[in-house]
Design a protein around this motif. Structure first.
Motif, short mmCIF file in Angstrom:
data_model
loop_
_atom_site.label_atom_id
_atom_site.label_comp_id
_atom_site.label_asym_id
_atom_site.label_seq_id
_atom_site.Cartn_x
_atom_site.Cartn_y
_atom_site.Cartn_z
N SER A 50 7.92 -6.62 -2.24
CA SER A 50 7.90 -5.79 -3.46
C SER A 50 6.58 -5.60 -4.18
CB SER A 50 8.92 -6.20 -4.75
OG SER A 50 10.13 -6.16 -3.96
N GLU A 104 4.29 -3.59 -2.13
CA GLU A 104 4.80 -1.93 -2.30
C GLU A 104 4.15 -1.38 -3.54
OE1 GLU A 104 8.71 0.77 -2.73
OE2 GLU A 104 8.94 -1.43 -2.56
N ASP A 105 4.05 -2.25 -4.78
CA ASP A 105 3.58 -1.68 -5.93
C ASP A 105 2.23 -1.46 -5.95
OD1 ASP A 105 6.12 -1.71 -7.06
OD2 ASP A 105 5.82 -3.49 -8.06
N ASN A 155 1.39 1.46 -3.85
CA ASN A 155 1.81 2.84 -4.36
C ASN A 155 0.82 3.16 -5.66
OD1 ASN A 155 4.15 3.32 -2.99
ND2 ASN A 155 5.48 2.20 -4.43
N PRO A 212 3.89 7.47 1.91
CA PRO A 212 4.68 6.31 1.32
C PRO A 212 5.03 5.19 2.35
CG PRO A 212 5.72 8.22 1.78
CD PRO A 212 4.41 8.61 2.09
N THR A 228 7.62 2.97 1.47
CA THR A 228 8.82 2.37 0.66
C THR A 228 9.96 2.01 1.90
OG1 THR A 228 8.59 3.52 -1.42
CG2 THR A 228 10.89 2.79 -1.17
N ILE A 249 8.93 -1.00 3.92
CA ILE A 249 9.06 -2.15 3.01
C ILE A 249 10.68 -2.54 3.15
CG2 ILE A 249 9.26 -3.07 0.86
CD1 ILE A 249 6.45 -2.99 2.17
N GLN A 250 11.48 -1.45 3.15
CA GLN A 250 12.94 -1.65 2.88
C GLN A 250 13.62 -2.25 4.62
OE1 GLN A 250 14.52 2.04 1.60
NE2 GLN A 250 14.38 1.32 -0.70
N THR A 303 5.93 11.20 -2.46
CA THR A 303 6.44 10.95 -3.51
C THR A 303 5.53 12.02 -4.70
OG1 THR A 303 5.32 9.03 -3.97
CG2 THR A 303 7.41 8.65 -3.51
N GLU A 323 11.42 8.88 -5.01
CA GLU A 323 11.41 7.84 -4.15
C GLU A 323 11.92 8.21 -2.71
OE1 GLU A 323 13.69 3.90 -3.67
OE2 GLU A 323 13.34 4.38 -5.70
N GLY A 327 13.42 6.38 0.18
CA GLY A 327 13.63 4.98 0.75
C GLY A 327 14.35 5.08 2.25
#
Length: 437
Positions: A128, A131-132, A135, A144, A146, A149-150, A212, A229, A231
């Motif tokens: 996380s 990711e931050d 971003n 992106p 995200t 990462i997921q 995004t 977002e 995802g």
């Protein structure tokens, strides 16, 4: 081994001081040992929270780096502290509880699971943080991560579950994986959206289809807003009415989607709208009309140029200008079209480097469509609508000066006093004006 023997001897002396007749083979001894282990591990965790964590927080807040702040906000250090009591339980259990006791194996496995899931949660916090930090960079607008990462979190979760099962049943993880092939079809059914979302995420990132912040419209899902977002399985879009729409990620690659990013990155936003001219009001211009039009600033040069062209044409072909059958004359609709184009060329909020034209579309039962096609330099929605409204306010107001009238099905607009009174005939909704007039 020396440390384990020291811990065991010290604990046995302590227990014999409380219970002189208690032996190490007694089940109560194992219960007391387990209680001591759990109590000590809790003390270790509390001490770590009270002493170590404030020092880490002080170091983080003094640092100018963003990544350590993100680690602290996502609880990376807090989750990592759970490893200390888990390690103590794992080390102290063989020293205090006999190997032959059933409790020994259970506590060891619980300690291993505790360390495993504490490490997983710490790894989640680390991902996380990545990711931050990503971003917040300029690269996030282009690709992106995200979804990736997921997917990574999901992969680690699956590995953790497999290791947990192997610890509980005392079997190799490879044996567990080989057994999963028998239920692969069920897993594919369960993780259908996840797999489709993962594939769609790769396509979106590789082709830079969506980011995004992009404004998209999807009529099928009644989506019209900005992507919040992207995802692994879902995409969140905030519509312009402030509602939130959630749709499958793979729908961005399988359904019709309009992305307004090109407009936002270009030099203008398109204006493409037509007004319908009543064909009864279209006519040839006489000298009085031309003299009146010549006083309009934007087309005075156009009128003079056209007059000279017509005068030269009539002279070259020996045509009397009063001969209505053979002479060439301007029309009020053509002059009005030239005026609108000149007006747009001088408009300060119209991008002059992009396509600009005023054109006629095929006549319909509603009249002759006169379309304005240009690009507003203002792309923000409210400002764009104001520019567009101002232009058409002016267009409708200028119709009367050119002896034209906009058609509306349920009636007519009053005409100026200089117009032919025959034009005052109401237009009935059931019988619109014919095309060939």
């Amino acid at each position: 081994m020396q440390v384990s023997s020291t811990i065991r001897d010290s604990f046995i002396q302590f227990v014999e001081g409380l219970f002189p007749n208690l032996t190490t083979e007694d089940p109560l001894f194992n219960v007391l040992a387990l209680s001591a282990i759990l109590l000590t591990s809790a003390i270790i965790y509390v001490v770590a929270r009270l002493l170590i964590r404030p020092q880490i927080a002080h170091w983080v807040y003094r640092s100018n780096n963003r990544w350590d702040n993100a680690l602290h906000e996502h609880g990376f250090f807090r989750r990592l502290m759970h490893l200390f009591p888990a390690l103590f339980i794992y080390i102290a259990t063989p020293a205090l509880i006999q190997d032959e006791a059933v409790m020994h194996g259970i506590v060891i496995k619980c300690a291993q699971l505790y360390m495993l899931y504490s490490g997983l949660l710490a790894l989640y916090a680390l991902l996380s943080t990545v990711e931050d930090v990503y971003n917040a960079s300029a690269l996030a607008k282009r690709a992106p991560i995200t979804g990736f990462i997921q997917v990574t979190k999901l992969a680690f979760a699956i590995v953790t579950i497999l290791l947990s099962i192997s610890l509980i049943v005392d079997r190799s993880p490879l044996l567990i994986v080989s057994g999963l092939t028998a239920i692969a079809a069920v897993l594919l059914l369960i993780f259908r959206d996840t797999i489709l979302g993962f594939v769609a995420g790769i396509q979106i990132a590789a082709n830079r289809m969506f980011n995004t912040g992009d404004w998209i419209t999807m009529p099928k899902y009644e989506v019209d807003g900005e992507i919040l977002e992207i995802g692994l399985t879902n995409v969140k879009v905030q519509n312009w009415d402030k509602t939130i729409s959630t749709l499958p990620t793979y729908s961005l690659t399988t359904e019709a989607v309009k992305n307004w990013r090109g407009m936002q990155e270009s030099g203008g936003r398109r204006i493409k709208r037509a007004i319908y001219i009543d064909v009864h009001t279209i006519k040839l211009c006489d000298n009085n009309m031309l003299d009146r039009f010549a006083h309009i600033r934007y087309i005075n040069e156009y009128i003079d140029k056209k007059k000279n062209e017509l005068r030269a044409y009539h002279r070259d072909y020996s045509i009397d200008e009063s001969d209505l059958l053979n002479s060439r004359r301007l029309t009020n609709i053509g002059t009005f079209r030239a005026y609108l184009e000149a007006y747009l060329r001088k408009h300060p909020q119209i991008n002059q480097e992009l396509t600009l034209m005023v054109r006629q579309l095929p006549p319909t039962e509603l009249g002759l469509p006169l379309e304005i096609y240009c690009f507003s330099a203002e792309k923000e929605w409210v400002k764009y609508e104001k520019v567009q409204a101002d232009i058409f306010d002016h267009v409708l107001a200028m119709l009367d000066l050119f002896d034209l009238r906009a058609y509306q099905r349920d009636g007519y607009w009053p005409l100026a006093a200089h117009r032919d009174t025959s034009l005052y005939t109401p237009v009935e909704a059931e019988s619109p004006p014919p095309h060939n007039e």
